[in-house]
Design an enzyme around this catalytic site. Structure first.
Site, PDB file in Angstrom:
ATOM      1  N   CYS A 172      -0.312   4.076   2.232  1.00 19.59           N
ATOM      2  CA  CYS A 172      -0.214   3.877   3.524  1.00 19.59           C
ATOM      3  C   CYS A 172       1.329   4.152   3.774  1.00 19.59           C
ATOM      4  CB  CYS A 172      -0.378   2.576   4.036  1.00 19.59           C
ATOM      5  SG  CYS A 172      -1.885   1.773   3.247  1.00 19.59           S
ATOM      6  N   ASP A 173       2.262   3.492   3.228  1.00 15.55           N
ATOM      7  CA  ASP A 173       3.994   3.463   3.599  1.00 15.55           C
ATOM      8  C   ASP A 173       4.682   4.317   2.499  1.00 15.55           C
ATOM      9  OD1 ASP A 173       2.786   1.618   5.452  1.00 15.55           O
ATOM     10  OD2 ASP A 173       3.014   0.050   3.925  1.00 15.55           O
TER      11      ASP A 173
ATOM     12  N   CYS B  45       0.793  -0.968   0.036  1.00 15.14           N
ATOM     13  CA  CYS B  45       0.084   0.099  -0.017  1.00 15.14           C
ATOM     14  C   CYS B  45       0.889   1.042   0.136  1.00 15.14           C
ATOM     15  CB  CYS B  45      -1.035   0.072   1.443  1.00 15.14           C
ATOM     16  SG  CYS B  45      -2.019   1.563   1.355  1.00 15.14           S
TER      17      CYS B  45
END
Ligand code: NDP
Length: 308
Positions: free
Chosen positions: A134-135, A131
């Site tokens: 997200c990261d 992701c």
């Protein structure tokens, strides 16, 4: 008969539980043995509003669950094994035990597809992610690779290209599957590079517990090389967790539960779906939570209209 049974306990299901519990619906949440969903394998979350300091996925899910418990949600930590939505009240089974439900909220989520190699799993959350939203932030100014050739891969790569120094897309064929427009955007991004006809053999370096490179093999020539990167994003698709509902509820062309636009209503009145099981576009904890709230409100209204 339960007023509401929620199947799945990620951000969507737990938000539905909080709202249903506060509306006096005494929800039963069958959370499954993989309770918490995809966030349980996520490390720091920095984009969930209200958390200015990073919170880990498991911590955030525990907070969601505590909040749902506080208002009286009952939990069963087991998997639903069968459902029948053809008659009302609806029925769900956990092995031999059956439960009648006036409304159902499905929040069984989706699972990222992984390459299935040992080093990939060993380095998950240590440089390997599924992701970018997200990261990606953790890899600012660094070199990263993205595996895959579909729209998800291009979207992840384009997102990363704005944060990272370089993004190398590794694809097993010589052609992308992604839509034309995404392909054009990718081709017009100067810090994006492509490694074609290549499969990932290994992610290095498991001993150091950090990503230093990706060993790829040319599928035509068998030639091996290492692409030096600090992060690897696996973007080879997701599978919605819909096996229980196959043949019962309508799905879209990607296999996600179909909901009426602007609502969480599935093809059966009284059965609602929220979170990633019905969303392949956004897939964020906050959007899942939003649709979980919608599902509980819609279930409550549906029951009210039915006079239950
Ligand atoms: P896709 O199935 O479309 O693409 C998966 C990609 O990963 C393919 O290129 C495939 O290769 C590759 N792949 C699959 N398995 C492996 C493996 N084991 N090793 C290496 N590579 C592998 O999935 P997406 O998630 O990209 O998209 C799903 C759907 O969602 C699509 O309909 C897409 O259009 C849609 N979507 C739309 C978006 C948008 O419009 N903004 C954003 C994201 C998704 P190969 O090509 O060789 O099969």
């Amino acid at each position: 008969m339960r007023k509401i049974v929620i199947i799945g306990a990620g951000p969507a299901g737990l938000t539905a539980a909080i709202y249903a519990a506060r509306a006096n619906m005494a929800p039963l949440c069958i959370e499954g043995v993989a309770a918490g969903g995809q966030l349980m394998t996520t490390s720091d979350i920095e984009n969930y509003p209200g958390f200015p300091r990073p919170v880990t996925g498991p911590e955030l899910m525990q907070l969601f669950r505590d909040q749902a418990s506080r208002f009286g949600t009952e939990f069963i930590t087991d998997d639903v094994t069968r459902v029948d939505f053809t008659h009302w009240p609806f029925k769900v089974w956990i092995e031999d035990r059956s439960i009648d439900a006036a409304t159902i909220v499905i929040s069984t989520g989706a699972s990222a597809r992984w390459l299935g190699i040992e080093s990939e799993q060993a380095l998950r959350s240590h440089g390997v992610s599924a992701c970018a939203t997200c990261d990606g932030f953790f890899f600012r100014g660094q070199d990263v690779a993205v595996v895959g050739g579909g729209d998800t891969a291009m979207e992840e790569a384009l997102y990363l290209s704005k944060l990272c120094s370089t993004v190398t897309v590794i694809h097993r064929r010589d052609k992308l599957r992604a839509s034309k427009i995404m392909q054009e955007r990718a081709a017009g991004t100067p810090n994006m590079k492509f490694v074609w006809n290549s499969k990932v053999l290994q992610v290095e370096d498991v001993d150091q517990k950090t990503v230093t490179g990706v060993v790829v093999e040319d599928v035509a020539t068998g030639e091996k090389k290492t692409v030096a990167v600090q992060g690897l994003f696996v973007a080879i698709g997701h599978e919605p967790n819909t096996a229980l509902f196959r043949g019962l509820l309508e799905v879209d062309e990607n296999g996600y539960l179909r909901t009426k636009p602007g609502t969480t209503q599935t093809s059966i009145a009284g059965v609602f779906a929220c979170g990633d099981v019905q969303d392949h576009a956004y897939r964020q904890a906050v959007t899942a939570a939003g649709t979980g709230c919608m599902a509980a409100l819609e279930a409550e209204r549906w029951l009210g209209a039915k006079g239950v």
